[in-house]
Design an enzyme around this catalytic site. Sequence first.
Site, PDB file in Angstrom:
ATOM      1  CE1 TYR A 161      77.384 101.331   4.062  1.00  0.00           C
ATOM      2  CE2 TYR A 161      76.313 103.245   3.082  1.00  0.00           C
ATOM      3  CZ  TYR A 161      77.406 102.670   3.701  1.00  0.00           C
ATOM      4  OH  TYR A 161      78.519 103.431   3.967  1.00  0.00           O
ATOM      5  CB  CYS A 162      73.453  97.573   7.657  1.00  0.00           C
ATOM      6  SG  CYS A 162      72.157  96.396   7.197  1.00  0.00           S
ATOM      7  CB  THR A 163      77.075  93.995   7.728  1.00  0.00           C
ATOM      8  OG1 THR A 163      77.784  94.967   8.482  1.00  0.00           O
ATOM      9  CG2 THR A 163      78.027  92.882   7.300  1.00  0.00           C
TER      10      THR A 163
ATOM     11  CB  CYS B  57      69.973  99.156   5.969  1.00  0.00           C
ATOM     12  SG  CYS B  57      70.314  97.620   5.112  1.00  0.00           S
TER      13      CYS B  57
ATOM     14  CB  VAL C  88      78.158  95.986   2.621  1.00  0.00           C
ATOM     15  CG1 VAL C  88      79.534  96.115   1.969  1.00  0.00           C
ATOM     16  CG2 VAL C  88      77.655  97.347   3.077  1.00  0.00           C
TER      17      VAL C  88
END
EC number: 1.14.-.-
Length: 315
Positions: free
Chosen positions: A182-184, A189, A211
């Site tokens: 995952y990433c922002t 990701c 996220v």
Amino acid sequence: MASYRVAALYRFTRFEDPAAIQGPLAALCCSLGVKGTLLLAREGINGTIAGEDAAIEAVLAHIRALPGCADLTPKTAWAERMPFYRMKVRLKKEIVTLGEPDLDPTDAGTYVEPADWNALISDPDVLVIDTRNAYEVAVGRFEGAIDPQTASFADFPAWFRDWRKSVEAQRGPEAPLKVAMYCTGGIRCEKSTAFLKAEGVEQVFHLKGGVLDYLEQIPQPESLWRGECFVFDERVSVGHGLVKGDHVLCRGCRMPVSPQDQASPLYVEGVACPACHDQRNEEQKARAAERHRQVLHCEALGVDHVGATLPTKID
């Protein structure tokens, strides 16, 4: 009432001639008063723009007419003041730098909707990796996620190869990896799942919308997110429901500062924080203090500090 629409967007797709896209896109943004930054590369487009609602819609319509962008869905926020000083449309080798020139980012892993994410990362056979930088992870992360402690996204490939060796030494090389990342907002990701697939990892998943979509959709009582999420805009961090968080940005080192560090005697608003206070000399601190004084003065007058009329930049 907020009058500026802020649209964050990206799309991995194949542009045969990004330079041919650059000029018309920049001209359109300029003519409509849209500001921000858009990156163009052979692998696609990435960036954030702001402007009046109708102007943003016109730019998005232009982008959706590009190859592979028809169903582009940006993340939208609203701002009371224009958050950018000018429009920049830049040509890059990558729209998010990983440093793997032969990688096909369109060959990505499997999307997982926010509603299904908790079940996936609660599976004991799934290894959860945070693809963000260390300073972002320090603000908040998913429970049990692995922190690569990277300074930039370009550090991720080397970290993963070393980490994989250590995992295989413990589990045996024949044990298949099952990885969720995952990433922002989804771009890092997504590209990292393509990298893992190129490295031979078959079961690789990533959080759709990152996220931010998770925090927007999942109620806090059901959430496995701990802390806040660092964001690259004036909010600095957000919590569940995308409510502005308690972190602020240090104007000295551009790093997020927690509420605890804001209470430190080493934190001086607009000047330095505990992380950079001892690394900045008195001259640097004095310049920063003067700039902060000017910013506060301009805010009190309701005018922009600098750069509000900077021209569109094409490079």
